[in-house]
Design an enzyme around this catalytic site. Structure first.
Site, PDB file in Angstrom:
ATOM      1  N   THR A  31      46.793  56.314  53.539  1.00 21.24           N
ATOM      2  CA  THR A  31      47.139  54.985  54.040  1.00 21.24           C
ATOM      3  C   THR A  31      47.414  54.022  52.889  1.00 21.24           C
ATOM      4  O   THR A  31      47.031  54.272  51.736  1.00 21.24           O
ATOM      5  CB  THR A  31      45.997  54.429  54.927  1.00 21.24           C
ATOM      6  N   ILE A  33      48.514  51.604  49.883  1.00 21.76           N
ATOM      7  CA  ILE A  33      49.174  51.847  48.603  1.00 21.76           C
ATOM      8  C   ILE A  33      48.876  53.246  48.075  1.00 21.76           C
ATOM      9  O   ILE A  33      49.635  53.769  47.264  1.00 21.76           O
ATOM     10  CB  ILE A  33      48.806  50.782  47.556  1.00 21.76           C
ATOM     11  N   TYR A 189      31.806  43.798  47.039  1.00 20.81           N
ATOM     12  CA  TYR A 189      33.130  44.371  46.795  1.00 20.81           C
ATOM     13  C   TYR A 189      33.631  43.974  45.412  1.00 20.81           C
ATOM     14  O   TYR A 189      34.099  44.824  44.631  1.00 20.81           O
ATOM     15  CB  TYR A 189      34.107  43.890  47.864  1.00 20.81           C
TER      16      TYR A 189
END
Length: 305
Positions: A31, A33, A189
């Site tokens: 999926t 990039i 993140y």
């Protein structure tokens, strides 16, 4: 200075590059990039192992790439292999299977990643961003490192993010697993993306002179599924930003630049955005802290005791 920029596509930055006979691994290739990276590498002649957690989704992506290519990408150039970065055992199995085939490895693209709003744990008990975005790729790269060196000239491309500038870690690298702090999915993140860059810089230092170039990059804010698990208000922000986001063709451009640009064949330790050098946080430029993260990562993944 690169001739490419924000609007360049992966095909444009790799035009004229011949990767015939080269082998690559792209994590998260089903999926976004990652898929575009695998497609364009195969288009340029590379044989690509699409390392995917979900084999069904990986198979759909592979078939769609081949159908859209209309014969310009032979089926043999796209190999589907299972890799679940949330499981260190799965990482070890993947590396063992790849090495058992006696394939060379000229390019490793550490692309896969998650961005989650709530604290979740991997099968090994690591906070998801730490475990998947950093430790899974750390272990994978180390298990394949000798093959990369044997296949030199080779490259490791690490997909980081400018979100790292909002990371929630300091030079002591305390509580990376978020056991004692109030949890923030965004900062977790960001921290994992900072660790990606620090890992890339320390890896470059360790393999310098062995024919392996290691670089990291910020792909931009992309129209992908990365934010699919976010809460409603973050999804609303995403909708407002949608017109200003890159599509996947442009989002994969800097990855392809780092993977194929002739001028980077023996130039590592850099960080790119829009195919141009980008600013690194000061902590990522601190060699002592990068070594500290490396040694900690070795212990957490079982590479050292």
């Amino acid at each position: 200075m690169s001739d490419f920029g924000r609007r360049s596509t992966a095909e444009e930055v790799s035009r004229g590059v011949d990767l015939t006979g080269r082998y690559a691994i792209v994590t998260g290739a089903n999926t976004g990039i990652g898929r575009e990276t695998a497609r364009v590498l195969a288009l340029r002649g590379c044989r690509v192992a699409m390392a995917c957690r979900n084999l069904d989704k990986g198979d759909v992506a592979r078939r769609e790439i081949l159908e859209a290519a209309k014969g310009t990408i032979p089926a043999a150039r796209l190999l589907l292999m299972q890799l679940d970065l949330a499981s260190l055992e799965s990482v070890r199995i993947f590396a063992k299977d790849y090495l058992a085939n006696d394939w060379p490895l000229h390019l490793l693209v550490n692309n896969a990643g998650v961005m989650l709003p709530d604290r979740r744990l991997t099968r090994d008990g690591f906070e998801h961003h730490l475990g998947i975005n950093h430790l899974g790729h750390f272990l994978l790269t180390n298990l394949l490192l000798e093959r990369l060196c044997e296949s030199a000239p080779s490259r490791v491309v690490v997909v980081a993010s400018d979100a790292m500038h909002m990371a929630g870690i300091d030079e002591k690298l305390e509580d990376l697993n978020w056991n004692h702090r109030r949890y923030s999915g965004w900062r977790a993140y960001a921290s994992s993306k900072l660790m990606n860059l620090m890992f890339a810089r320390e890896l470059e230092r360790r393999v310098h002179g062995r024919g392996v170039a290691v670089n990291a990059l910020h792909p931009g804010v992309i129209k992908t599924e990365l934010a699919r698990d976010q809460r409603w208000y973050m999804l609303l922000v995403g909708l407002l930003m949608w017109p200003f986001m890159k599509n996947v063709e442009c989002g994969a451009a800097t990855t392809l630049f780092a993977a194929t640009a002739p001028e980077l064949a023996d130039a590592g330790g850099r960080y790119f955005a829009n195919c141009m050098p980008a600013r690194m946080p000061k902590i990522a430029q601190n060699d002592t802290v990068c070594v500290r993260l490396w040694k900690l990562s070795e212990r957490l993944t079982g590479l050292s005791h």
